[in-house]
Design a protein around this motif. Structure first.
Motif, mmCIF file in Angstrom:
data_model
loop_
_atom_site.group_PDB
_atom_site.id
_atom_site.type_symbol
_atom_site.label_atom_id
_atom_site.label_comp_id
_atom_site.label_asym_id
_atom_site.label_seq_id
_atom_site.Cartn_x
_atom_site.Cartn_y
_atom_site.Cartn_z
ATOM 1 N N HIS A 61 0.866 -1.450 -0.162
ATOM 2 C CA HIS A 61 0.067 0.018 -0.007
ATOM 3 C C HIS A 61 0.843 1.277 -0.012
ATOM 4 O O HIS A 61 0.450 2.391 -0.415
ATOM 5 C CB HIS A 61 -0.817 -0.026 1.136
ATOM 6 N N GLU A 62 2.086 1.067 0.553
ATOM 7 C CA GLU A 62 2.864 2.407 0.560
ATOM 8 C C GLU A 62 4.200 2.531 -0.098
ATOM 9 O O GLU A 62 4.758 3.496 -0.062
ATOM 10 C CB GLU A 62 3.054 2.674 2.362
ATOM 11 N N ALA A 63 4.526 1.479 -0.423
ATOM 12 C CA ALA A 63 5.916 1.240 -1.042
ATOM 13 C C ALA A 63 6.023 0.515 -2.263
ATOM 14 O O ALA A 63 5.282 -0.528 -2.308
ATOM 15 C CB ALA A 63 6.873 0.989 -0.216
ATOM 16 N N LEU A 64 6.806 0.771 -3.111
ATOM 17 C CA LEU A 64 7.287 -0.088 -4.468
ATOM 18 C C LEU A 64 8.525 -0.460 -4.366
ATOM 19 O O LEU A 64 9.670 0.010 -3.742
ATOM 20 C CB LEU A 64 6.999 0.678 -5.567
ATOM 21 N N THR A 65 9.061 -1.751 -4.601
ATOM 22 C CA THR A 65 10.398 -2.362 -4.895
ATOM 23 C C THR A 65 10.526 -2.474 -6.323
ATOM 24 O O THR A 65 10.044 -2.788 -7.041
ATOM 25 C CB THR A 65 10.319 -3.754 -4.077
ATOM 26 N N LEU A 66 11.610 -1.443 -6.633
ATOM 27 C CA LEU A 66 11.974 -1.274 -8.305
ATOM 28 C C LEU A 66 13.144 -2.204 -8.455
ATOM 29 O O LEU A 66 14.131 -1.847 -7.523
ATOM 30 C CB LEU A 66 12.026 0.094 -8.501
ATOM 31 N N ALA A 67 13.398 -2.553 -9.518
ATOM 32 C CA ALA A 67 14.686 -3.221 -9.809
ATOM 33 C C ALA A 67 14.960 -3.110 -11.638
ATOM 34 O O ALA A 67 14.015 -2.917 -12.098
ATOM 35 C CB ALA A 67 14.641 -4.726 -9.609
ATOM 36 N N SER A 68 16.312 -3.533 -11.905
ATOM 37 C CA SER A 68 16.448 -3.587 -13.053
ATOM 38 C C SER A 68 16.046 -4.964 -13.751
ATOM 39 O O SER A 68 15.656 -5.761 -12.880
ATOM 40 C CB SER A 68 17.887 -3.772 -13.131
ATOM 41 N N THR A 69 15.886 -5.169 -14.929
ATOM 42 C CA THR A 69 15.599 -6.521 -15.738
ATOM 43 C C THR A 69 16.765 -7.393 -15.865
ATOM 44 O O THR A 69 16.605 -8.632 -16.369
ATOM 45 C CB THR A 69 14.594 -6.119 -16.898
ATOM 46 N N LEU A 70 18.137 -6.901 -15.704
ATOM 47 C CA LEU A 70 19.046 -7.534 -16.216
ATOM 48 C C LEU A 70 19.486 -8.434 -14.709
ATOM 49 O O LEU A 70 19.322 -8.416 -13.751
ATOM 50 C CB LEU A 70 20.442 -6.595 -16.267
ATOM 51 N N PRO A 71 19.534 -9.806 -15.463
ATOM 52 C CA PRO A 71 19.707 -10.792 -14.403
ATOM 53 C C PRO A 71 20.950 -10.708 -13.591
ATOM 54 O O PRO A 71 20.856 -11.248 -12.326
ATOM 55 C CB PRO A 71 20.121 -12.449 -15.238
ATOM 56 N N GLU A 75 20.401 -5.119 -7.602
ATOM 57 C CA GLU A 75 20.298 -4.075 -6.879
ATOM 58 C C GLU A 75 18.918 -3.831 -6.863
ATOM 59 O O GLU A 75 18.135 -3.815 -8.019
ATOM 60 C CB GLU A 75 21.182 -2.889 -7.237
ATOM 61 N N THR A 76 18.134 -3.607 -5.755
ATOM 62 C CA THR A 76 16.755 -3.233 -5.853
ATOM 63 C C THR A 76 16.658 -2.059 -4.756
ATOM 64 O O THR A 76 17.422 -1.404 -4.302
ATOM 65 C CB THR A 76 15.830 -4.345 -5.114
ATOM 66 N N TYR A 77 15.284 -0.983 -5.265
ATOM 67 C CA TYR A 77 15.194 0.177 -4.788
ATOM 68 C C TYR A 77 13.798 0.184 -4.068
ATOM 69 O O TYR A 77 12.983 -0.158 -4.637
ATOM 70 C CB TYR A 77 15.262 1.295 -5.487
#
Length: 90
Positions: A61-71, A75-77
């Motif tokens: 509800h409050e946050a997203l975890t974002l990442a690259s698509t490269l295997p 690193e995630t954000y």
């Protein structure tokens, strides 16, 4: 902004997003897992970059975890949902 264009400059979301290409994004859509979103660079600690485009890997509800698509790029954000400028609409 209801509809705007972003230019991809890096390889972190390749082959889904091609560097140099421009994509349409909209603030009318809510992000879902698997979507590509536009957030300010400052949201991930890169204030020298105006915006970044990453894929949504997790969502609550409050946050997203974002990442690259490269295997090999693990690193995630974690960013607040309120920082999202828009969702790529292709």
């Amino acid at each position: 902004m209801l509809l705007f264009r972003v230019c991809i400059s890096g390889l972190s979301c390749w082959p889904h997003l091609i560097p140099g290409r421009r994509y349409w994004a909209t603030s009318l859509l809510r992000p879902h897992i698997g979507d590509f979103v536009v957030v300010p660079g400052a949201a991930i600690g890169k204030s020298h970059i105006p915006y970044i485009v990453k894929r949504v890997m997790q969502k609550n509800h409050e946050a997203l975890t974002l990442a690259s698509t490269l295997p090999w790029c693990k690193e995630t954000y974690a960013v607040p949902s309120t920082t999202v400028f828009g969702v790529l609409a292709w």
